[in-house]
Design a protein around this motif. Structure first.
Motif, PDB file in Angstrom:
ATOM      1  N   PRO A 322      27.168  37.763   7.228  1.00  0.00           N
ATOM      2  CA  PRO A 322      27.475  37.876   5.796  1.00  0.00           C
ATOM      3  C   PRO A 322      27.641  36.531   5.104  1.00  0.00           C
ATOM      4  O   PRO A 322      27.548  36.444   3.880  1.00  0.00           O
ATOM      5  N   PHE A 323      27.849  35.457   5.894  1.00  0.00           N
ATOM      6  CA  PHE A 323      28.017  34.136   5.285  1.00  0.00           C
ATOM      7  C   PHE A 323      26.716  33.617   4.660  1.00  0.00           C
ATOM      8  O   PHE A 323      26.735  32.644   3.924  1.00  0.00           O
ATOM      9  N   LEU A 324      25.608  34.293   4.951  1.00  0.00           N
ATOM     10  CA  LEU A 324      24.359  33.947   4.272  1.00  0.00           C
ATOM     11  C   LEU A 324      24.466  34.202   2.767  1.00  0.00           C
ATOM     12  O   LEU A 324      23.703  33.639   1.982  1.00  0.00           O
ATOM     13  N   TYR A 325      25.417  35.041   2.378  1.00  0.00           N
ATOM     14  CA  TYR A 325      25.595  35.401   0.974  1.00  0.00           C
ATOM     15  C   TYR A 325      26.810  34.715   0.356  1.00  0.00           C
ATOM     16  O   TYR A 325      27.179  35.011  -0.777  1.00  0.00           O
ATOM     17  N   HIS A 326      27.411  33.804   1.112  1.00  0.00           N
ATOM     18  CA  HIS A 326      28.605  33.136   0.614  1.00  0.00           C
ATOM     19  C   HIS A 326      28.342  32.374  -0.673  1.00  0.00           C
ATOM     20  O   HIS A 326      29.089  32.490  -1.662  1.00  0.00           O
ATOM     21  N   PHE A 327      27.288  31.585  -0.691  1.00  0.00           N
ATOM     22  CA  PHE A 327      27.012  30.754  -1.868  1.00  0.00           C
ATOM     23  C   PHE A 327      26.783  31.629  -3.105  1.00  0.00           C
ATOM     24  O   PHE A 327      27.293  31.327  -4.189  1.00  0.00           O
ATOM     25  N   GLU A 328      26.030  32.718  -2.923  1.00  0.00           N
ATOM     26  CA  GLU A 328      25.715  33.586  -4.064  1.00  0.00           C
ATOM     27  C   GLU A 328      26.984  34.149  -4.695  1.00  0.00           C
ATOM     28  O   GLU A 328      27.148  34.120  -5.928  1.00  0.00           O
ATOM     29  N   TYR A 329      27.905  34.640  -3.866  1.00  0.00           N
ATOM     30  CA  TYR A 329      29.106  35.251  -4.436  1.00  0.00           C
ATOM     31  C   TYR A 329      30.144  34.216  -4.840  1.00  0.00           C
ATOM     32  O   TYR A 329      30.944  34.465  -5.759  1.00  0.00           O
ATOM     33  N   ALA A 330      30.117  33.043  -4.212  1.00  0.00           N
ATOM     34  CA  ALA A 330      30.974  31.952  -4.687  1.00  0.00           C
ATOM     35  C   ALA A 330      30.572  31.569  -6.106  1.00  0.00           C
ATOM     36  O   ALA A 330      31.427  31.314  -6.972  1.00  0.00           O
ATOM     37  N   GLU A 331      29.255  31.554  -6.373  1.00  0.00           N
ATOM     38  CA  GLU A 331      28.759  31.257  -7.719  1.00  0.00           C
ATOM     39  C   GLU A 331      29.190  32.343  -8.709  1.00  0.00           C
ATOM     40  O   GLU A 331      29.609  32.046  -9.833  1.00  0.00           O
ATOM     41  N   ARG A 332      29.061  33.576  -8.293  1.00  0.00           N
ATOM     42  CA  ARG A 332      29.420  34.682  -9.191  1.00  0.00           C
ATOM     43  C   ARG A 332      30.904  34.629  -9.556  1.00  0.00           C
ATOM     44  O   ARG A 332      31.284  34.809 -10.724  1.00  0.00           O
ATOM     45  N   PHE A 333      31.745  34.407  -8.558  1.00  0.00           N
ATOM     46  CA  PHE A 333      33.184  34.394  -8.834  1.00  0.00           C
ATOM     47  C   PHE A 333      33.575  33.145  -9.621  1.00  0.00           C
ATOM     48  O   PHE A 333      34.489  33.193 -10.450  1.00  0.00           O
ATOM     49  N   ASN A 334      32.886  32.031  -9.374  1.00  0.00           N
ATOM     50  CA  ASN A 334      33.136  30.823 -10.150  1.00  0.00           C
ATOM     51  C   ASN A 334      32.797  31.057 -11.618  1.00  0.00           C
ATOM     52  O   ASN A 334      33.523  30.631 -12.530  1.00  0.00           O
ATOM     53  N   ARG A 335      31.685  31.733 -11.853  1.00  0.00           N
ATOM     54  CA  ARG A 335      31.281  32.054 -13.229  1.00  0.00           C
ATOM     55  C   ARG A 335      32.330  32.961 -13.893  1.00  0.00           C
ATOM     56  O   ARG A 335      32.619  32.842 -15.082  1.00  0.00           O
ATOM     57  N   LEU A 336      32.897  33.852 -13.096  1.00  0.00           N
ATOM     58  CA  LEU A 336      33.936  34.744 -13.611  1.00  0.00           C
ATOM     59  C   LEU A 336      35.142  33.932 -14.081  1.00  0.00           C
ATOM     60  O   LEU A 336      35.736  34.226 -15.130  1.00  0.00           O
ATOM     61  N   LEU A 337      35.505  32.895 -13.322  1.00  0.00           N
ATOM     62  CA  LEU A 337      36.619  32.031 -13.717  1.00  0.00           C
ATOM     63  C   LEU A 337      36.310  31.310 -15.026  1.00  0.00           C
ATOM     64  O   LEU A 337      37.185  31.162 -15.885  1.00  0.00           O
ATOM     65  N   LEU A 338      35.070  30.856 -15.165  1.00  0.00           N
ATOM     66  CA  LEU A 338      34.689  30.110 -16.360  1.00  0.00           C
ATOM     67  C   LEU A 338      34.620  31.001 -17.589  1.00  0.00           C
ATOM     68  O   LEU A 338      35.008  30.602 -18.690  1.00  0.00           O
ATOM     69  N   GLU A 339      34.094  32.200 -17.410  1.00  0.00           N
ATOM     70  CA  GLU A 339      33.984  33.118 -18.541  1.00  0.00           C
ATOM     71  C   GLU A 339      35.335  33.707 -18.922  1.00  0.00           C
ATOM     72  O   GLU A 339      35.528  34.151 -20.051  1.00  0.00           O
ATOM     73  N   ALA A 340      36.266  33.695 -17.972  1.00  0.00           N
ATOM     74  CA  ALA A 340      37.645  34.150 -18.207  1.00  0.00           C
ATOM     75  C   ALA A 340      37.699  35.535 -18.833  1.00  0.00           C
ATOM     76  O   ALA A 340      38.408  35.780 -19.791  1.00  0.00           O
ATOM     77  N   THR A 341      36.905  36.454 -18.287  1.00  0.00           N
ATOM     78  CA  THR A 341      36.953  37.838 -18.765  1.00  0.00           C
ATOM     79  C   THR A 341      38.104  38.571 -18.086  1.00  0.00           C
ATOM     80  O   THR A 341      38.327  38.410 -16.883  1.00  0.00           O
ATOM     81  N   GLY A 342      38.829  39.349 -18.848  1.00  0.00           N
ATOM     82  CA  GLY A 342      40.014  40.004 -18.312  1.00  0.00           C
ATOM     83  C   GLY A 342      39.718  41.084 -17.297  1.00  0.00           C
ATOM     84  O   GLY A 342      40.489  41.291 -16.368  1.00  0.00           O
ATOM     85  N   ASP A 343      38.596  41.785 -17.426  1.00  0.00           N
ATOM     86  CA  ASP A 343      38.287  42.911 -16.543  1.00  0.00           C
ATOM     87  C   ASP A 343      37.529  42.416 -15.321  1.00  0.00           C
ATOM     88  O   ASP A 343      36.343  42.106 -15.385  1.00  0.00           O
ATOM     89  N   THR A 344      38.217  42.348 -14.189  1.00  0.00           N
ATOM     90  CA  THR A 344      37.584  41.884 -12.950  1.00  0.00           C
ATOM     91  C   THR A 344      37.106  43.053 -12.098  1.00  0.00           C
ATOM     92  O   THR A 344      36.532  42.840 -11.033  1.00  0.00           O
ATOM     93  N   GLY A 345      37.361  44.281 -12.555  1.00  0.00           N
ATOM     94  CA  GLY A 345      36.965  45.464 -11.803  1.00  0.00           C
ATOM     95  C   GLY A 345      35.480  45.530 -11.497  1.00  0.00           C
ATOM     96  O   GLY A 345      35.088  45.776 -10.346  1.00  0.00           O
ATOM     97  N   PRO A 346      34.588  45.315 -12.494  1.00  0.00           N
ATOM     98  CA  PRO A 346      33.149  45.389 -12.223  1.00  0.00           C
ATOM     99  C   PRO A 346      32.683  44.413 -11.145  1.00  0.00           C
ATOM    100  O   PRO A 346      31.831  44.752 -10.322  1.00  0.00           O
ATOM    101  N   ALA A 347      33.233  43.192 -11.148  1.00  0.00           N
ATOM    102  CA  ALA A 347      32.843  42.204 -10.132  1.00  0.00           C
ATOM    103  C   ALA A 347      33.276  42.677  -8.741  1.00  0.00           C
ATOM    104  O   ALA A 347      32.530  42.547  -7.765  1.00  0.00           O
TER     105      ALA A 347
END
Length: 529
Positions: A322-347
């Protein structure tokens, strides 16, 4: 405070005892007065008080018969007899019944009764103390045996080899006879273990409560042994004879269902159950238990709390890392921090759906989630109220994909909130928005005019404001952000070459990108591959 009742057909005696004896001060609650012993039995059947003061010579049911009847129900009451008779045989019968005191009514005084009540209370206090100590020692002994069983089971499953006679001998010590010849193991696994911890606070409390409940429910099952394994799971081991009259799988399923329902109804704990395959001999028991523990791991992706047989296919794990997908989801969660959207449920939903589709080994999934969480904690400079070891422990306690989804949604929500707090702590809102805008668009060229327009500000004013608030000009910030991202891409497992990294960050000219990288880090980007 103890309870006391009075039983005497003489109303005057009842009034005397009720009004002239300081029951409360003596440590008793006067809980009833009766002129008929049968009325007292109907009122207190099965829950008799600690002290009963009774007359002997009553119509209907006499005092001695009344005492015998109460004692036949194994009540722990103490008795004081009042009597108009001083014949020896009455006193003798009272002594044989274990009556504490025998008083003649003609010698009755408030002081005499008070002294007797005080002596009875002292005996009750001593009984209570002794019972508490016995219960403590019994609980200590039970816990010691439980810990011993758990250690033995862990050692057994970890060992590459098991000797038949040694295993069977230990089972016999724990109360399960090998005489029936065959065994059937059953695994109970908490469906959402963190819910159990939320209800009972500590793992030891969960284990203690579950084991005690199981032992009580299994009280009439002579050929079933409880084997604790962890707070998350335990085994039942059924011993049975091989014959056509009984189906051991049906019997094991019936016992398991009874326990599951009781746990859900009384303890509010949901368990999945996996019934193993039969074993003959100690070595086979070890092998079947190990197979069952492995089958239990597959419940991580179950649709809910289930009952299944180990022989049934519970779904194989994907051997992909599963670590083959680490970078992809690290990017997604980083973007979530930057966008600062309150609803984290969809992610969290999307990540859980991805894991459920891939069906990675649960232990590998937990390592991936721990690494993603650690990445975010480091980005936030550990500003969150999270202890790294506690996060790792929380993830390790998760037993189901749905539980993982909920934990991740909560963690992301905290992370986003912390990112917002950090950003707004020392900078104007416009600067925070500008910096987030840059981080969200690192894949292309970003100009000062574009950022100013995004913020609806005059470019000259925005340029001066940015420099004043951050200490660097806007283009310097853009270049620094791109170089830090480049280093992350080159060394973070993205698989991108230097040229691909340059293109991903909006640089058409590889040489220019390399030049900027060297200026920023003092070495070429190839060194980080």
């Amino acid at each position: 405070m103890y309870k006391a009742i009075l039983v005497d057909d003489d109303v005057a005696v009842l009034e005397f005892l009720k009004k002239l004896i300081p029951w409360q001060r003596l440590g008793f609650e006067l809980a009833g007065e009766y002129t008929d012993a049968l009325d007292a039995i109907r009122a207190w059947e099965g829950r008799y008080p600690e002290l009963i003061v009774t007359d002997i010579g009553m119509p209907g049911l006499d005092g001695l018969s009344f005492i015998r009847l109460v004692q036949s129900e194994e009540a722990g009451s103490r008795f004081v007899i009042l009597s108009c008779h001083d014949e020896f045989h009455y006193a003798q019968q009272a002594v044989q019944l274990g009556v504490q005191d025998y008083l003649l009514k003609e010698t009755l005084t408030p002081g005499g009764i008070s002294d007797i009540a005080a002596r009875v209370k002292a005996r009750l206090d001593e009984d209570r103390r002794l019972k508490t100590e016995v219960d403590r020692l019994q609980s200590q002994a039970n816990r010691s045996q439980s810990a011993d069983k758990e250690k033995w089971l862990r050692d057994l499953l970890a060992s590459p080899y098991a000797d038949d006679s040694t295993v069977l001998s230990r089972l016999g010590e724990y109360g399960l006879s090998a005489e029936p010849g065959h065994f059937l193991p059953v695994l109970f696994r908490a469906h959402r273990y963190r819910d159990a911890l939320g209800r009972y606070r500590q793992e030891e409390a969960v284990k203690f409560i579950v084991e005690n409940a199981a032992e009580e429910l299994l009280g009439e099952e002579r050929d079933v042994l409880f084997l604790g394994f962890s707070g998350q799971s335990f085994f039942l081991l059924h011993a049975f004879r091989k014959d056509l009259a009984r189906n051991p799988y049906d019997e094991a399923a019936a016992v398991a269902d009874r326990l599951r329902q009781a746990f859900a109804r009384v303890l509010k704990l949901e368990y999945s159950v996996v019934i193993g395959e039969e074993a003959c001999g100690g070595a086979a028991v070890k092998r079947r238990l190990a197979e069952l523990a492995e089958a239990g791991e597959r419940l991580f992706y179950s649709d809910g709390a289930v009952v299944a047989k180990a022989a049934e296919r519970l779904g194989e794990f994907n051997r992909e890392d599963p670590f083959l997908y680490h970078f992809e989801y690290a990017e997604r969660f980083n973007r979530l921090l930057l966008e600062a959207t309150g609803d984290t449920g969809p992610a969290a939903d999307a990540f859980a759906a991805f894991l459920a589709e891939k069906r990675f080994q649960p232990s590998n999934v937990k390592q991936l989630v721990w690494k993603l969480a650690l990445d975010m904690l480091l980005k936030l400079k550990l500003g969150m109220a999270y202890d790294k070891e506690k996060v790792q422990q929380d993830i390790g306690q998760i037993t189901h994909i749905g539980e993982l989804r909920d934990w991740l949604a909560d963690f992301l929500r905290e992370a986003v909130g912390e990112a917002e707090r950090i950003a707004k702590k020392s900078k104007k809102t416009e600067i925070v928005d500008a910096q987030n805008y840059v981080r969200l668009h690192l894949g292309r060229k970003i100009t000062l005019e574009e950022a100013a327009e995004h913020l609806h500000l005059n470019p000259s004013y925005f340029s001066r404001l940015f420099k004043k608030e951050t200490g660097e000009n806007f283009i310097e910030f853009v270049n620094r952000s791109k170089m830090e991202k480049a280093k992350e891409l080159l060394g973070g497992g993205s698989g991108k070459t230097v040229e691909e990294t340059a293109i991903a960050l909006g640089y058409d000219n590889k040489s220019y990108f390399v030049k900027l990288f060297k200026q920023h880090f003092g070495s070429s980007p190839g060194r980080f591959l």
